[in-house]
Every structure is written in C-alpha cells, then in structure tokens.
Design a protein around this motif. Structure first.
Motif, mmCIF file in Angstrom:
data_model
loop_
_atom_site.group_PDB
_atom_site.id
_atom_site.type_symbol
_atom_site.label_atom_id
_atom_site.label_comp_id
_atom_site.label_asym_id
_atom_site.label_seq_id
_atom_site.Cartn_x
_atom_site.Cartn_y
_atom_site.Cartn_z
ATOM 1 N N GLN A 18 37.454 32.646 40.204
ATOM 2 C CA GLN A 18 36.250 33.325 40.670
ATOM 3 C C GLN A 18 36.546 34.801 40.902
ATOM 4 O O GLN A 18 37.537 35.152 41.552
ATOM 5 N N SER A 60 34.298 39.265 45.358
ATOM 6 C CA SER A 60 32.952 39.787 45.590
ATOM 7 C C SER A 60 32.886 41.303 45.475
ATOM 8 O O SER A 60 31.831 41.860 45.181
ATOM 9 N N THR A 101 27.493 35.196 39.411
ATOM 10 C CA THR A 101 26.424 35.108 40.407
ATOM 11 C C THR A 101 25.344 36.125 40.044
ATOM 12 O O THR A 101 25.549 36.989 39.177
ATOM 13 N N GLN A 102 24.209 36.037 40.706
ATOM 14 C CA GLN A 102 23.136 36.996 40.445
ATOM 15 C C GLN A 102 23.591 38.418 40.725
ATOM 16 O O GLN A 102 23.270 39.350 39.981
#
Length: 257
Positions: A24, A27, A133-134
């Motif tokens: 992943q 962020s 992710t969006q």
C-alpha cells in the motif's frame, strides 16, 4: 523440451504475482520529484537506467525497434504511447530508448513500490503509481496533468498485467484513454512481437511503433476515448499477426474441474 504453461480464468487475470502484491502506498506519497536535490537524483537515476536499458534491451535481448523515427518530430512535446504488456523487465526499460528519457513517465502497479531499494527509486525513474484510493487517484491525475504540461512522454500498458511473451492482444478499457483525450496529445502504439528463434534459442523480439493518432475533436469525450481505443486495439491486433513464435502456452482453466 516442454513449454511452460500459464493458466488463467480471465484475460484480465494477474498471472505474475510478487511478494509485494499487497503493498500500500503511504498516505503522504510524493508523486513527482521536487527541488534541486531530487532533480539531481532524478537525472542520475534516468541516466543510469538509460545506460542499463541499452545493454539489456539492445545487447542482451537483441530487440529490434521499427519506425522509431515516427516519434522524432514530437520529441519536445507531450504524447502518450500505448503498448501490449508482455515483457516483465524490458517493458520497464525499453521506453527509455524510445522516448526522450528525461521526459519519460509510465503508469505502474503500486506493488512495484514494495520492492526493496528499487521501489524507492521508481519515482525518480519516471514511474507513476496507479492510485489505490480516491485521494490517490486525484493525486495521480494531478501528477499526470502536470507532466503533460511539461512535455512528458507517458507510456501506458492498458492491459494492466504482464503476460510473459503472450502473442495475442488482451482486452482493455476505454478509460485508459482519458489523458490522451483530456490533453489532446498525439497517441502512438507500441506492439511487441515474437518472430522466430535466435541462435540462443530465444525468440527474436521485434517492436513496432505506429501513429500518431488523435481523436476527432467534434466527438464528445467518451466517444473520443472509444475512437482512440478502437484505433489502438485494431493496430495492436494487426501487428500481433506478425507473431511467428510462441514461447509459452496459455491455457484457460476448466470451470468444471
């Protein structure tokens, strides 16, 4: 000698999985290099990768690239290349020899960022991860918008997953052409084919470049995307007819088993 067989359920399957498949992105991932120091790293990585590409693509793999001159008039402007995805390593490095390596970018799966050391360098080499992710999708779009305004040369493998030495063209979505339409940039097709065997026993790899294509601007956005999709798919299918050697077998799983 028996050929290796790959089994699949669907033509959209990811049949080559890695240990980092579930990686992943953080962020706070920074999508493009910034500042003088990162620009220097970017130059060093791309220069080194281009040298490796010459050794690997030209000398080791013996790849022949046909119609390379088609890209020369567009060297200082933005364009997008769509290719079939059949070479796990060569598809990463070969575009550096086809495009301007300092304008080169490519969409890639986030799993690649999980590879030790190499994952840290991908950003500097021009790799753009597909958002998970969006928020990441928005950041990805913003990054591509920026590089298109900076005469970036973007390589997209719309089939998404690599199928080693596969000699047919797999289906891909019209959404892959959103950037070509939104930025109205020339579109090229890069088709890798396998023709006979060299003295090493490996197939001869011949890559064809075709284009440019640009959708009629009198069409609506979705229609332009479909127009480009159909042109690119048709051209790939045509070049795929030049395949004369199949290195691996691909077999669909029997649903009744």
């Amino acid at each position: 000698m028996n050929q290796k067989t790959y089994y699949y359920d669907s033509l959209t399957d990811d049949i080559v999985e890695s240990r980092h498949q579930d990686y992943q992105l953080p962020s706070d991932y920074q999508w493009l290099p910034r500042g003088l120091w990162q620009s220097l790293i970017r130059w060093l990585v791309r220069t080194g990768a281009t040298g490796f590409a010459f050794i690997y693509t030209r000398l080791f793999c013996g790849v022949k690239i046909v119609n390379l001159a088609k890209l020369k008039p567009f060297r200082q402007q933005a364009y997008i290349i769509y290719g079939n995805h059949t070479q796990p390593v060569n598809d990463v490095f070969m575009p550096l020899l086809i495009t301007n390596p300092y304008h080169f970018y490519a969409l890639a799966a986030p799993a690649n960022w999980g590879i030790p050391i190499i994952g840290k360098l991908l950003k500097y080499g021009g790799a753009i991860p597909t958002g998970q992710t969006q928020s990441q999708l928005r950041s990805m779009i913003d990054a591509i918008d920026q590089l298109m305004h900076q005469a970036g040369h973007l390589v997209i493998y719309p089939e998404a997953h690599v199928w080693p030495s596969y000699t047919k063209i797999r289906p891909f979505a019209t959404s892959s052409f959103r950037f070509a339409v939104s930025h109205q940039v020339p579109t090229f097709v890069m088709t890798t084919t396998y023709q006979g065997k060299r003295w090493t026993g490996q197939p001869k790899i011949v890559v064809y470049l075709d284009g440019p294509y640009q959708a009629p601007t009198n069409l609506k956005t979705k229609a332009q995307q479909k127009w480009l999709h159909d042109q690119v798919s048709r051209q790939m299918q045509q070049r795929a007819q030049l395949n004369t050697y199949q290195q691996f077998n691909y077999q669909k799983e029997d649903a009744n088993q």
